[in-house]
Enzyme design. Structure first.
Site, mmCIF file in Angstrom:
data_model
loop_
_atom_site.group_PDB
_atom_site.id
_atom_site.type_symbol
_atom_site.label_atom_id
_atom_site.label_comp_id
_atom_site.label_asym_id
_atom_site.label_seq_id
_atom_site.Cartn_x
_atom_site.Cartn_y
_atom_site.Cartn_z
ATOM 1 N N HIS A 178 0.808 -1.224 0.000
ATOM 2 C CA HIS A 178 0.000 0.000 0.000
ATOM 3 C C HIS A 178 0.844 1.279 0.000
ATOM 4 O O HIS A 178 0.532 2.254 0.697
ATOM 5 C CB HIS A 178 -0.951 0.000 1.187
ATOM 6 C CG HIS A 178 -2.049 -1.016 1.085
ATOM 7 N ND1 HIS A 178 -2.600 -1.410 -0.114
ATOM 8 C CD2 HIS A 178 -2.690 -1.739 2.045
ATOM 9 C CE1 HIS A 178 -3.537 -2.309 0.099
ATOM 10 N NE2 HIS A 178 -3.615 -2.538 1.394
ATOM 11 N N HIS A 271 -9.924 1.779 0.708
ATOM 12 C CA HIS A 271 -9.754 0.666 1.643
ATOM 13 C C HIS A 271 -10.761 0.704 2.796
ATOM 14 O O HIS A 271 -10.414 0.453 3.953
ATOM 15 C CB HIS A 271 -8.326 0.682 2.195
ATOM 16 C CG HIS A 271 -7.805 -0.668 2.587
ATOM 17 N ND1 HIS A 271 -8.253 -1.359 3.700
ATOM 18 C CD2 HIS A 271 -6.863 -1.467 2.014
ATOM 19 C CE1 HIS A 271 -7.600 -2.498 3.807
ATOM 20 N NE2 HIS A 271 -6.756 -2.602 2.792
ATOM 21 N N GLU A 415 -11.843 -3.999 -2.398
ATOM 22 C CA GLU A 415 -10.921 -2.990 -2.912
ATOM 23 C C GLU A 415 -10.789 -3.146 -4.428
ATOM 24 O O GLU A 415 -10.051 -4.008 -4.901
ATOM 25 C CB GLU A 415 -9.560 -3.133 -2.251
ATOM 26 C CG GLU A 415 -9.596 -3.218 -0.731
ATOM 27 C CD GLU A 415 -8.330 -3.833 -0.170
ATOM 28 O OE1 GLU A 415 -7.224 -3.495 -0.641
ATOM 29 O OE2 GLU A 415 -8.439 -4.682 0.741
#
Length: 452
Positions: A178, A271, A415
């Site tokens: 991420h 997210h 996601e």
């Protein structure tokens, strides 16, 4: 029923409005562009790779209960001084609170089916009460944030752009997750525009931030449409008569766009963790039913690292990943999921920078009869990563909203985006595993809609 000519006039007016919106979007993109010179039965298979033997994950049965994520680097720039700086956008039957820290969805309130606007108007997303908790939590859950520059995992934190090797900050064992130690989820975004029902945020990511080349200007637009606020014109194929249909749902749409002054990977996700009972219900998601009718394939990953095996994608037939029909969330895998699925359609192999896109496809539908709620997720991205909160724990550090205890599997994420380690896998596999490199002059674009 109305005359077709009236319908065409209405559609013409809508097209004019859409054209103006597109002109504004193009203008924004020009301003952002920076000039610069330059499944079978579950099993684990042993695969020989050189002199080593690796375990290949064919099943979601062995997800660890403890998060391997590292704590925040104390030397990183602190973006928490302004607090949450929360902004609310609303429409009939939906209210969303967004923080400029991480462009984070802090609250999302919807009403349950067959209830009035006040009764059962619950916050159904997990989160914290203060900015420090979003920033400092060890084993970060990324509650509600926009993750980037590259979401999901990059193997060994390394990739090549134009034959030059780059190394990113590693925060997930030997891999990057991420966006690195201090990704876009822990940056302060700028409010560019705000109305009752929408907000536009921007962030400038500098060259070599977290090891990524090129400067990127990123925009995120959140917008809501309420119950009975969307009107569709439907033509009867036999009679050619047109009828008006009024929506019986509310929507939150997230539009993410970016430009860069140099070739760089860009792949973002939203997210948010959902629990249709309500975030503070003290219930897990076992009563939720999942349906992914357009997901015919998934990305197999290594059991230990969750990095793709290198084979590309695999059909879901006969595996715990086949949820094309309604399936209780943990029926086929009590240990949950942390896997990417391919959404069938023209955009299933489309690179991150290729435009135009097809109309958003249905990625997943989740219902909970006990809660009287349903969620549908639509996107123009190639895939959706389904995560069932396997690392959540009541012992997590941080001030959760309303003092709620978030136990394992008490929230789930859908996601939408590109696939894990795409910046490396695309080089090996080609178009079947769409790439995420965005070049100067191109525009990264990703749209998703949550429909309630």
């Amino acid at each position: 029923v109305i005359d077709v000519r009236l319908a065409l006039l209405a559609l013409g007016a809508g097209a004019l409005v859409l054209a103006r919106i597109k002109d504004r979007a193009k203008s924004g993109a020009r301003e952002a562009n920076v000039d610069d010179d330059d499944m079978t039965a579950p099993k684990v298979t042993l695969v020989e790779s050189g002199s080593t033997t690796k375990r290949v994950k064919n099943t979601p049965q062995s997800i660890p209960a403890v998060s391997p994520l590292k704590a925040r680097d104390a030397s990183a720039t602190n973006h928490t001084s302004a607090g949450l700086d929360a902004h609310e956008i609303t429409a009939d039957g939906i209210a969303v609170t967004i923080s400029t820290f991480g462009a984070t969805i802090v609250k999302l309130k919807t009403r349950s089916v067959d209830s009035d606007a006040v009764k059962n108007f619950d916050d159904i997303v997990l989160g914290y009460d203060d900015c420090e908790s979003y920033d400092d939590t060890e084993g970060r859950p990324y509650f509600g944030a926009v993750c980037g520059r590259v979401a999901n995992r990059i193997a060994k934190g390394e990739f090549k752009v134009r034959n030059k090797m780059y190394t990113c900050a590693k925060n997930n064992g030997e891999n990057t997750l991420h966006g690195g130690v201090s990704g876009w989820d822990r940056k302060r975004w700028t409010v560019e525009d705000k109305t009752r029902s929408s907000i536009t945020l921007s962030y400038v990511s500098m060259d070599m931030e977290e090891g990524f080349p090129g400067m990127v200007k990123m925009y995120v637009v959140y917008s809501v449409v309420g119950y009975r606020e969307r009107v569709n014109l439907v033509v009867d194929e036999k009679t050619q008569l047109v009828r008006i249909e009024v929506s019986k749902y509310a929507e939150l749409t997230t539009k993410m766009t970016a430009t860069t002054d140099s070739s760089t990977p860009i792949s973002t996700v939203q997210h948010t963790y959902f629990n249709l009972h309500g975030h503070s219900s003290m219930q897990d998601c076992g009563a939720h039913v999942v349906e992914m009718p357009n997901c015919h394939a998934y990305v197999p990953v290594d059991e230990d690292t969750l990095i793709p095996t290198g084979e590309g994608v695999r059909k879901v037939d006969g595996t715990p990943f086949d949820m094309r029909k309604p399936t209780a969330m943990f029926e086929k895998s009590p240990e949950g999921y942390d896997h990417s699925f391919v959404i069938a359609g023209a955009d299933a192999t489309r690179p991150a920078s290729e435009l135009p896109r097809e109309a958003p496809r249905l990625a997943a539908r989740v219902t909970c009869a006990d809660a009287g709620r349903a969620l549908e997720v639509y996107t123009d991205a190639p895939g959706v990563h389904f995560y069932t909160g396997n690392f959540l724990s009541e012992d997590m550090v941080g001030n959760t909203k309303d003092g709620a205890a978030y136990a394992r599997q008490s929230g789930f994420c859908l996601e939408t985006g590109w696939f894990p380690d795409a910046v490396n896998q695309n080089t090996k596999l080609g178009a079947s595993y769409p790439g995420v490199i965005v070049n100067r002059g191109d525009t990264y674009s990703h749209t998703l809609t949550y429909r309630f």
